[in-house]
Design an enzyme around this catalytic site. Sequence first.
Site, PDB file in Angstrom:
ATOM      1  N   SER A  83      37.955  34.010  34.181  1.00 33.12           N
ATOM      2  CA  SER A  83      38.624  35.566  33.861  1.00 33.12           C
ATOM      3  C   SER A  83      39.743  35.575  34.654  1.00 33.12           C
ATOM      4  CB  SER A  83      37.222  36.398  34.197  1.00 33.12           C
ATOM      5  OG  SER A  83      37.236  36.354  35.817  1.00 33.12           O
ATOM      6  N   LEU A  84      40.514  36.965  34.194  1.00 35.82           N
ATOM      7  CA  LEU A  84      41.824  36.940  34.874  1.00 35.82           C
ATOM      8  C   LEU A  84      41.695  38.314  35.848  1.00 35.82           C
ATOM      9  CD1 LEU A  84      44.007  37.014  31.555  1.00 35.82           C
ATOM     10  CD2 LEU A  84      43.491  35.131  33.387  1.00 35.82           C
ATOM     11  N   GLU A 113      51.850  38.293  26.523  1.00 39.11           N
ATOM     12  CA  GLU A 113      51.008  38.226  25.451  1.00 39.11           C
ATOM     13  C   GLU A 113      50.143  39.512  25.314  1.00 39.11           C
ATOM     14  OE1 GLU A 113      49.329  33.951  24.593  1.00 39.11           O
ATOM     15  OE2 GLU A 113      49.842  34.073  26.624  1.00 39.11           O
ATOM     16  N   LYS A 115      47.041  41.497  25.045  1.00 39.22           N
ATOM     17  CA  LYS A 115      45.404  41.226  25.669  1.00 39.22           C
ATOM     18  C   LYS A 115      44.670  41.817  24.401  1.00 39.22           C
ATOM     19  CE  LYS A 115      42.176  41.554  29.283  1.00 39.22           C
ATOM     20  NZ  LYS A 115      41.085  41.998  28.637  1.00 39.22           N
ATOM     21  N   ASP A 117      41.344  42.829  22.551  1.00 37.79           N
ATOM     22  CA  ASP A 117      40.134  43.271  22.982  1.00 37.79           C
ATOM     23  C   ASP A 117      38.917  43.054  22.141  1.00 37.79           C
ATOM     24  OD1 ASP A 117      38.234  44.831  24.656  1.00 37.79           O
ATOM     25  OD2 ASP A 117      38.531  46.763  23.734  1.00 37.79           O
ATOM     26  N   TYR A 222      45.285  31.399  21.835  1.00 40.43           N
ATOM     27  CA  TYR A 222      45.912  31.740  23.012  1.00 40.43           C
ATOM     28  C   TYR A 222      46.245  30.589  24.230  1.00 40.43           C
ATOM     29  CZ  TYR A 222      41.842  32.833  25.581  1.00 40.43           C
ATOM     30  OH  TYR A 222      40.449  33.182  25.901  1.00 40.43           O
ATOM     31  N   LYS A 310      46.317  46.008  32.814  1.00 37.18           N
ATOM     32  CA  LYS A 310      45.368  47.036  32.053  1.00 37.18           C
ATOM     33  C   LYS A 310      45.908  48.234  31.765  1.00 37.18           C
ATOM     34  CE  LYS A 310      42.152  45.404  31.055  1.00 37.18           C
ATOM     35  NZ  LYS A 310      40.948  45.194  31.632  1.00 37.18           N
ATOM     36  N   CYS A 404      16.749  54.366  55.254  1.00 32.18           N
ATOM     37  CA  CYS A 404      16.887  53.632  53.824  1.00 32.18           C
ATOM     38  C   CYS A 404      15.823  54.330  53.004  1.00 32.18           C
ATOM     39  CB  CYS A 404      16.353  52.048  53.854  1.00 32.18           C
ATOM     40  SG  CYS A 404      16.186  51.125  52.414  1.00 32.18           S
ATOM     41  N   CYS A 407      12.689  51.701  52.205  1.00 37.26           N
ATOM     42  CA  CYS A 407      11.954  51.173  53.333  1.00 37.26           C
ATOM     43  C   CYS A 407      11.781  52.127  54.441  1.00 37.26           C
ATOM     44  CB  CYS A 407      12.025  49.973  53.539  1.00 37.26           C
ATOM     45  SG  CYS A 407      13.634  49.438  54.755  1.00 37.26           S
ATOM     46  N   CYS A 422      20.884  48.564  55.022  1.00 34.71           N
ATOM     47  CA  CYS A 422      19.783  48.642  55.606  1.00 34.71           C
ATOM     48  C   CYS A 422      19.609  46.955  56.114  1.00 34.71           C
ATOM     49  CB  CYS A 422      18.688  48.836  54.558  1.00 34.71           C
ATOM     50  SG  CYS A 422      17.105  48.420  54.989  1.00 34.71           S
ATOM     51  N   CYS A 427      13.127  44.713  53.276  1.00 31.78           N
ATOM     52  CA  CYS A 427      13.094  45.742  52.513  1.00 31.78           C
ATOM     53  C   CYS A 427      12.790  45.754  51.170  1.00 31.78           C
ATOM     54  CB  CYS A 427      14.663  46.377  52.633  1.00 31.78           C
ATOM     55  SG  CYS A 427      15.151  47.626  51.336  1.00 31.78           S
TER      56      CYS A 427
END
Length: 668
Positions: A83-84, A113, A115, A117, A222, A310, A404, A407, A422, A427
């Site tokens: 992944s980038l 380039e 991206k 989706d 790509y 992004k 917590c 617990c 915790c 737990c």
Amino acid sequence: MDFQAAEKKAAELQNLLNQYGYEYYVLDKPSVPDAEYDRLMRELTEIEEQFPELKTQDSPTQRVGGEILDMFKKVEHNIPMLSLGNAFGEQDLRDFDRRVRQAVGEKVSYVCELKIDGLAVSLRYEKGMFVRGATRGDGTIGEDITSNLKTIRSIPLRLSEPATLEVRGEAFMPKKSFMALNEAKQKRDEEPFANPRNAAAGSLRQLDPKIAASRNLDIFLYGIGDPGETGIESHSEGLDYLEKLGFKTNKERRRAANIDEVIKFVESWVERRPDLPYDIDGIVIKVDSLEQQEELGTTAKSPRWAIAFKFPAEEVVTILKAIELNVGRTGVVTPTAVLEPVQVAGTTVQRASLHNEDLIREKDIKIGDQVVVKKAGDIIPEVVNVLAEQRTGNEQDFHMPTHCPECESDLVRLEGEVALRCINPKCPAQIREGLIHFVSRNAMNIDGLGEKVVSQLFAEKLITDVADLYKLTKEQLLGLERMGEKSVTNLLAAIEASKVNSLEKLLFGLGIRLVGAKAAKTLAKEFGTMDRLRKASVEELVSINEIGDKMADSIVTYFDSEEVEELISELSAAGVNMEYNGPRPVAISNSDSFFAGKTVVLTGKLHQLSRNEAKEKIEELGGNVAGSVSKKTHLVIAGEDAGSKLEKAESLGVEIWNEQRMLEELNQ
């Protein structure tokens, strides 16, 4: 028509239809009317029905159809599909450029380039024929979706050259296809897809290829998985080569001489993106030179030579109804906002992480507030800020607990951390989350053991640690809700199958602090067996590339525990594999080879061996081939036109060989 005449006619029709399909779906320049294409397709179909032996793998008639599958087979990517890393502003891009230039020098150009989706896929061709297509999956293991990918008409079934290679691209659903699909679903009173990306992913994961064929998907290629034998020296050259072979690439790309040109390209698309006939969620920026890419290398998750900018996320307003607390497998207590459901970037958002108490105080978040929500990187829901001016006075302050929520143990804030934790090793929440992690895809990858099933088994006290998974019986499982005969049989088979996993899967699944999937593989490859790793000292561990002081301390501390020793013994007794299954370095004590235990870097063009062949031979003799030169490098092998890696080796005083010297050593 006799067989000889039919064979000649079928070959002629296949070539014509493949050419017309390329013109229509890839070039977007059809040379014949649709009616003529359909007539030729009917003629070819009739010939192949009369003479089935003429139905070849790359025939245009094979794009639609195929048998309905029972399940998708797993596929291992030879080169991981990473992944980038993300950039969200101009400064992030400039920081990326600075890191690149510090590593490889000032002379760097980039390729920008769009991206897309969609869904990342890999396509395998052998002697020019499309033989297999797979999803990205976890980056290492994907799913075989060849039949569905064949239905995408812009994917060539036969290349213009008899090349053997793996290419990568993004399959997507054009906006026009998405609108038509959702209109049809609404007419049938079915739930519409939230966005084109989900629709594309859902289409390619249909067991019936005819469903995928009806969805009118498309693809942009790509990159090449391993350009080693192609002679290509840059990413831009690789894209041109893909076009030459008959692949569809995105024309809206640009080569940038510097980061200023990159930023100008990015800014030009922020406003223009709605005008495209498909969805994009950013711009991908890659170092153009393949040699520089190799020198920069990768982290465990992402290449250092690429980044994804992004686009600014869509922001909406909703009500924060409550704040829930979740205890993770490492004991960190994370507050989560429970929201009035709202649509953000195409999906319904009901929850968002608030990270920690400091963030809640900093943003002055109260229960009952109207809040602005966005998806960070169009993926992760995030509370941006509060509309304090809209408060009525009924809002309530939130205070983190001192104990917590699972617990009741005291919560502590460790030095240097902002999170409350915790530290009770027993737990229930930590144990449950640890079990979920153990069975996850990147770890032991046990199909059928999702979060709900693990939680159910834990709640019923059928499992209290990971070793208990291997003690489950059919009778125990059949007594559970929604567990039928078939599901139980499949689940037990998946648990049994996980026993043969290579050691790195187990190491990652155990959840050793600071040890991710890549480090787990490095450790498994280096030590070979769990027993050897358990006995390793801090000094031995830090001598390994990628293993630092903190991780080494964490590993030694983990294996020093009596509880861990008992757990490993139980897993071993249950038949869980404790050895690395892949090729690994020969231990120095067991090899007379010069390469044993040494870190080697290859740079420049080799003539008698490919880079991959040289790498395999060195690793067989116990060497470790790295992508970049550092103080830990023992040897650099410099081929023709060696560049910055050679210069760095010279400046560090690293030993340097030419290809002939390497061959002499390999052939001893």
